[in-house]
Write a protein that holds these residues in place. Sequence first.
Motif, PDB file in Angstrom:
ATOM      1  N   ALA A  47       0.816  -1.217   0.000  1.00  0.00           N
ATOM      2  CA  ALA A  47       0.000   0.000   0.000  1.00  0.00           C
ATOM      3  C   ALA A  47       0.851   1.269   0.000  1.00  0.00           C
ATOM      4  N   TYR A  48       2.073   1.215   0.514  1.00  0.00           N
ATOM      5  CA  TYR A  48       2.882   2.423   0.693  1.00  0.00           C
ATOM      6  C   TYR A  48       3.638   2.848  -0.558  1.00  0.00           C
ATOM      7  N   PHE A  49       4.290   1.914  -1.236  1.00  0.00           N
ATOM      8  CA  PHE A  49       5.204   2.282  -2.321  1.00  0.00           C
ATOM      9  C   PHE A  49       4.554   3.022  -3.485  1.00  0.00           C
ATOM     10  N   PRO A  50       3.325   2.741  -3.904  1.00  0.00           N
ATOM     11  CA  PRO A  50       2.755   3.547  -5.004  1.00  0.00           C
ATOM     12  C   PRO A  50       2.529   5.015  -4.633  1.00  0.00           C
ATOM     13  N   TYR A  51       2.461   5.333  -3.354  1.00  0.00           N
ATOM     14  CA  TYR A  51       2.221   6.716  -2.921  1.00  0.00           C
ATOM     15  C   TYR A  51       3.460   7.376  -2.350  1.00  0.00           C
ATOM     16  N   ALA A  52       4.575   6.659  -2.304  1.00  0.00           N
ATOM     17  CA  ALA A  52       5.793   7.208  -1.704  1.00  0.00           C
ATOM     18  C   ALA A  52       6.494   8.140  -2.691  1.00  0.00           C
ATOM     19  N   ASP A  53       7.163   9.130  -2.152  1.00  0.00           N
ATOM     20  CA  ASP A  53       8.019   9.968  -2.968  1.00  0.00           C
ATOM     21  C   ASP A  53       9.310  10.227  -2.201  1.00  0.00           C
ATOM     22  N   LEU A  54      10.367  10.358  -2.942  1.00  0.00           N
ATOM     23  CA  LEU A  54      11.690  10.556  -2.361  1.00  0.00           C
ATOM     24  C   LEU A  54      12.170  11.944  -2.786  1.00  0.00           C
ATOM     25  N   ARG A  55      12.576  12.736  -1.810  1.00  0.00           N
ATOM     26  CA  ARG A  55      13.025  14.097  -2.103  1.00  0.00           C
ATOM     27  C   ARG A  55      14.540  14.184  -1.902  1.00  0.00           C
ATOM     28  N   LEU A  56      15.201  14.556  -2.968  1.00  0.00           N
ATOM     29  CA  LEU A  56      16.645  14.776  -2.944  1.00  0.00           C
ATOM     30  C   LEU A  56      16.906  16.235  -3.287  1.00  0.00           C
ATOM     31  N   GLY A  57      16.947  17.047  -2.256  1.00  0.00           N
ATOM     32  CA  GLY A  57      17.096  18.495  -2.479  1.00  0.00           C
ATOM     33  C   GLY A  57      15.849  19.049  -3.129  1.00  0.00           C
TER      34      GLY A  57
END
Length: 191
Positions: A47-57
């Motif tokens: 359930a989590y990975f389709p809505y996850a986002d990773l911010r790099l700067g």
Amino acid sequence: MNPQAPVYVRAEDDAWPTVVYYHFHAWSGRRPFWAGLFTLLGGFPIAYFPYADLRLGNVSLAMATTGGAGALIIGVLLITLGLALWFQETIRVFAGVAAILLALVSIPVSNLGGFFIGFTLSMVGGALALAWAPGQPAVEQPPGVVGLTKAEATADMGVQGIQGIPGPRGTETAHASETTAHADGGRNSAG
């Protein structure tokens, strides 16, 4: 659950963590606890990975896919099945089959089943749910009942044969134990 395991009886000087541990151990031993835990944990990455986002700067990497709603439904259903295994242990077969099917469906719908983390946990949880069986308490003999030995139990079977194998009973005829086609006057009988 081991039916011959000693039952915990609380002593007056036991600390509360000891009491909580033994009560939890007794509660989890009467239900498919590990199956529910693996199924529950398998639902979170799906359930989590389709809505996850990773911010790099200033750069944002999003995993959003078109199957986001399907992944959320599959993840929530797996979490619900895990909780149901804990509190309704009688539905273990249904929950196990449903967890395995949902894990398989999560591969194309939810980023390869939560990058195979949720898929693997849900498959193990479903398999454990199908394999779990409730323990049966040991049957105790009432006081005064004495068990029979093998010789006493087989004494009514007739004369003892070689190495303790019982011989034919007194009511059996000689032709009843033959195995050829000519037994009992050449007729084959089924009963």
